[in-house]
Design a protein around this motif. Sequence first.
Motif, PDB file in Angstrom:
ATOM      1  N   ILE A  16       0.860  -1.183   0.000  1.00  0.00           N
ATOM      2  CA  ILE A  16       0.000   0.000   0.000  1.00  0.00           C
ATOM      3  C   ILE A  16       0.891   1.226   0.000  1.00  0.00           C
ATOM      4  O   ILE A  16       1.776   1.354   0.825  1.00  0.00           O
ATOM      5  N   ARG A  17       0.648   2.118  -0.951  1.00  0.00           N
ATOM      6  CA  ARG A  17       1.416   3.360  -1.051  1.00  0.00           C
ATOM      7  C   ARG A  17       0.437   4.523  -0.979  1.00  0.00           C
ATOM      8  O   ARG A  17      -0.539   4.569  -1.716  1.00  0.00           O
ATOM      9  N   THR A  18       0.696   5.472  -0.101  1.00  0.00           N
ATOM     10  CA  THR A  18      -0.154   6.655   0.008  1.00  0.00           C
ATOM     11  C   THR A  18       0.558   7.849  -0.608  1.00  0.00           C
ATOM     12  O   THR A  18       1.768   7.999  -0.491  1.00  0.00           O
ATOM     13  N   ALA A  40      -4.635   6.246  -2.061  1.00  0.00           N
ATOM     14  CA  ALA A  40      -3.930   5.015  -1.729  1.00  0.00           C
ATOM     15  C   ALA A  40      -3.855   4.120  -2.959  1.00  0.00           C
ATOM     16  O   ALA A  40      -4.859   3.886  -3.630  1.00  0.00           O
ATOM     17  N   VAL A  42      -2.846   0.315  -4.180  1.00  0.00           N
ATOM     18  CA  VAL A  42      -2.713  -1.023  -3.604  1.00  0.00           C
ATOM     19  C   VAL A  42      -2.257  -1.995  -4.685  1.00  0.00           C
ATOM     20  O   VAL A  42      -2.742  -1.954  -5.807  1.00  0.00           O
ATOM     21  N   GLN A  43      -1.305  -2.852  -4.311  1.00  0.00           N
ATOM     22  CA  GLN A  43      -0.827  -3.875  -5.240  1.00  0.00           C
ATOM     23  C   GLN A  43      -0.700  -5.193  -4.487  1.00  0.00           C
ATOM     24  O   GLN A  43      -0.129  -5.239  -3.391  1.00  0.00           O
ATOM     25  N   HIS A  55      -6.265   1.628  -7.230  1.00  0.00           N
ATOM     26  CA  HIS A  55      -6.142   2.749  -6.304  1.00  0.00           C
ATOM     27  C   HIS A  55      -7.487   3.043  -5.656  1.00  0.00           C
ATOM     28  O   HIS A  55      -8.539   2.733  -6.207  1.00  0.00           O
TER      29      HIS A  55
END
Length: 57
Positions: A16-18, A40, A42-43, A55
């Motif tokens: 998760i990258r914000t 956010a 998400v992968q 996302h």
Amino acid sequence: MKTIKIEQCNGYEIGIRTVLVHDGNGRPEADATSAGGYAAFVQIARDGEVCVDWHMP
């Protein structure tokens, strides 16, 4: 706030990258410090193959 979080669950890697989203109302001269919120990304991957990539606004 950490911008990247990676966890393992049932053999899957969940990342998760914000990203901070600025609200400039379409004006390039708008103050860059006015935060509009976060997005956010998400992968989910398994064995190096990406299963899901999306996302959340």
